[in-house]
Every structure is written in C-alpha cells, then in structure tokens.
Design an enzyme around this catalytic site. Sequence first.
Site, mmCIF file in Angstrom:
data_model
loop_
_atom_site.group_PDB
_atom_site.id
_atom_site.type_symbol
_atom_site.label_atom_id
_atom_site.label_comp_id
_atom_site.label_asym_id
_atom_site.label_seq_id
_atom_site.Cartn_x
_atom_site.Cartn_y
_atom_site.Cartn_z
ATOM 1 N N HIS A 1 28.277 71.955 85.749
ATOM 2 C CA HIS A 1 28.974 73.035 86.426
ATOM 3 C C HIS A 1 30.074 73.657 85.557
ATOM 4 C CE1 HIS A 1 32.744 72.929 89.194
ATOM 5 N NE2 HIS A 1 32.303 74.148 89.295
ATOM 6 N N HIS B 1 30.589 64.896 82.223
ATOM 7 C CA HIS B 1 31.333 66.047 82.768
ATOM 8 C C HIS B 1 32.799 65.649 82.899
ATOM 9 C CE1 HIS B 1 32.377 69.530 84.973
ATOM 10 N NE2 HIS B 1 32.018 69.165 86.181
ATOM 11 N N GLU C 1 35.262 67.356 84.589
ATOM 12 C CA GLU C 1 36.025 67.697 85.795
ATOM 13 C C GLU C 1 36.558 66.410 86.433
ATOM 14 O OE1 GLU C 1 34.245 70.415 88.639
ATOM 15 O OE2 GLU C 1 36.208 70.795 89.507
ATOM 16 N N ASP D 1 26.702 67.130 87.956
ATOM 17 C CA ASP D 1 26.857 67.878 89.211
ATOM 18 C C ASP D 1 25.536 68.425 89.744
ATOM 19 O OD1 ASP D 1 29.575 67.655 89.747
ATOM 20 O OD2 ASP D 1 30.108 69.395 88.538
ATOM 21 N N HIS E 1 38.183 72.772 96.722
ATOM 22 C CA HIS E 1 38.417 74.105 96.148
ATOM 23 C C HIS E 1 37.918 75.214 97.075
ATOM 24 C CE1 HIS E 1 37.671 71.818 92.114
ATOM 25 N NE2 HIS E 1 38.766 71.412 92.732
ATOM 26 N N ASP F 1 36.920 65.006 89.193
ATOM 27 C CA ASP F 1 36.263 64.141 90.180
ATOM 28 C C ASP F 1 35.358 63.117 89.495
ATOM 29 O OD1 ASP F 1 34.885 66.482 89.507
ATOM 30 O OD2 ASP F 1 33.687 66.498 91.332
ATOM 31 N N HIS G 1 27.059 63.428 92.745
ATOM 32 C CA HIS G 1 27.532 63.533 94.139
ATOM 33 C C HIS G 1 26.353 63.313 95.085
ATOM 34 C CE1 HIS G 1 31.465 65.227 93.105
ATOM 35 N NE2 HIS G 1 30.880 66.146 92.371
ATOM 36 N N TYR H 1 25.744 73.024 98.681
ATOM 37 C CA TYR H 1 26.304 72.700 97.364
ATOM 38 C C TYR H 1 25.891 73.764 96.343
ATOM 39 C CZ TYR H 1 27.323 69.547 93.400
ATOM 40 O OH TYR H 1 27.801 68.974 92.238
HETATM 41 FE FE1 FEO Z 1 32.201 69.887 88.389
HETATM 42 FE FE2 FEO Z 1 31.697 67.213 90.546
HETATM 43 O O1 FEO Z 1 32.569 68.250 89.224
#
Ligand code: FEO
Length: 395
Positions: free
Chosen positions: A145, A78, A80, A164, A24, A82, A225, A192
């Site tokens: 996030h 979460h 999202e 996240d 992104h 990913d 992550h 990050y």
């Molecule tokens: Fe907000 Fe790693 O996704």
Amino acid sequence: MGALEIKENIHWVGAVDWNIRDFHGYSTYKGTTYNAFLAMDEKITLFDTVKKPFLQEMLHNIKQLTDPARIDYIVVNHVELDHSGCLPEMVELIKPAKIFCSPMGEKAIQSHFHPRGWPLEVVKSGDTLSLGKKTVHFLETRMLHWPDSMFSYIPADKLLISSDAFGQHWSTSERFNDEVDEAELLSHAAKYYANILMIFSPNVQKLLQTVREMKLDIDMIAPDHGLIWRKNPQQIIDAYARWSNAETREKAVVVYDTMWQSTAKMARAICQGLQREGVSFKVMDLKVNHRSDIITEILDAKGVLFGSPTLNNGMLPTMADVLTYLKGLRPKNKVGAAFGSFGWSGEAVKHITGFMEEMGIELVDPGIKIKNVPTHEDLQQCFELGVKVGRAIKG
Ligand code: FEO
C-alpha cells in the site's frame, strides 16, 4: 490468540486488535488483526511485526515457539507502523543478523526510525533468501500500500505473504477463510479494497499481470490483516482483478444529507425512478452511514447520486467530507447526477457537480435543485432523474 502453524514450520504470531474503530477515516467497526509470521528454519525468520501496543502479545506468541533472541532475520515487507511499530524494540531485543527490506523500505525505515547500525539488507524483485530448507522470493509491490511494500513468496509451501494486499479489517478468533462466513469475509475484503487500494488500481492491475507472468504457484495467501486465504486463494485474486478493472453492475448508490427532509424526499423519488428501470440501489443517509461504508457500496456501483441542501452558499459538511474522501480514491467508470433543496441561493448542486466532474463521473443530467419543500411535480422530476440515471447505468 496463540501462535498457530499455517504451513509446516511457519507460524502466525501476530495480534488481534478487537477494539480499533478508526483507521485513518476508515470505520473498522469489527476491529482488525496485525499478522506476523515466524519461519522456524535453520535461519529463524520473522516476517513483519505488529503495531506498537501489541508488542508483548506478539512476543508471547513467539515465545511459544522459541526464545525471541534466537531469531536470525527480520523481513520488513512494509514499514507502515501497524506492521513495524515495534520494530525498534524487536531489533534491540533480538539483535537480528539481518533485516531485509525493499529499496524504498530502507528509505522508509531511515525516515521513520532513524536507526543506527541496523543490519539492513536491501532486496529487490527477483532476489531470494535461503532460510535453510526453504527459500524466500521477494517481489516489490510499490503502492500496495506504500512505495516500500513487497511480497515474500515461499515456493516450498506455495505460500504468498502479501503484506497489506488481499487483507481485511476484521478481528476474529479464526485465522483461515474456510472457518468464517464467506460472504462476510468478501464484504470486508471489498471494503478494504475500496477504502485503501482503489486509488492504486492501476498498480494492482500491473501486479496481477506480473504474478500471472511469473506463474506463481499459490495455494495460500497470508495477508498482514485479517483472515488467511487457505481455501481457493484464487477467489481473492479474481476479486482484485474485477475491482481494479472498475467492473460495475447495474446498481446505484444514492447518498444524501438533509435539513428538513426535502432532500430526503427527493432521494426517495429518485429511487422510485431507479426501481422503475429495474436497477438495484442503496440509499445512504450521511447521518447514519459512515463514509467508508458508502465507498464500499460505490465500489461496484455504476451509478452514483449525491444530494445536499444548500448551507451557507455550499453543501452540507457531511457531503463535502464524503466527496473529498471519494475524490482521493479516484473512482472510475461511474455515471450519476446531483440533487438538493435550497432556500434562497442554492449553490450546493453546482458544487457537488463540480466535484463529480473533477472525479470524471459522467453526468447524465445537470442536476436538480428544488426550492424549499418539493411539490408533487418536483418529485416527478426527481423520479424522471432516477429513470434517466437508471437507463444510463443499463447502457
Ligand atoms: Fe499500509 Fe497495514 O499498513
């Protein structure tokens, strides 16, 4: 990467994405990981999944421990994609007895996957889930996030699965922070934070306060992550406290683009003024620096200077890009000024200062614009601007 036990009967079963280079607009030039965790308790529980193309990799890891069909629960910290991109495939494959998510997580699951008959069970802050020998405590972490985000805390292991938060985009063969270079790890964590979480700093402050009040005993933080904080996890909590409090140091970031080197010359003269004041600085030409690396340098800088020549009555598009991106991240506690050369109309400096005012950056000077090629006197004026900003940085 194979499954790896991170705590007794809790295993990393995620995937390493060595090749991703853009997230992104964030330059993930060293890749990332999608961390998922499997608790092998009386109720076998999967915490998060991975990005869709990595489904088989995660399944391969899970199969090293158990038949995926034996998984009882999925916890969706979460939504999202990913972390939940392959959630539909996993639900179809394992037919979990329950899928746990936050109230906002339920809404996000509905609008992403339009599921039918999924056994969703909404949990809120303070709710617990018994896995058998171990219990999971949930803590909603809105906007870290996304609105749906939540933490899963396992007191028996003093383990915080943090989604996240506290993550880094860095693909490595290692899984723990004490196995990699600490300075490089912190630089990825800072990047990050700067590019993903800076905008949510007030939420981070509130969350850290909540964690302090709850007196959570944490000896490992496992984000979704990057590396797991096994050695001194307090260090990343402390770093988040500093970053979310917009703490800065005596440092300036001079960001510019140039057509025929006039604005570049101005940037270098400004830096000489900063140097005179003993202020540390970074010079970042937009032709060779990615916007996300610029934001990372701005994170702890008190001073910011932006320079662009005028093009078509405005600034160069590279400068508009980075200012738009920075504005969205809502930086705080900065001082600075704008500069740039021009041929005949010269609106760039005015437009840049407009952006800076909208961001709440304290302008220590109205900005300098110089016609065509700077003279020695013009560069002396730029030097003085550097001195002025340097003094403002030092307070
Ligand atoms: Fe907000 Fe790693 O996704």
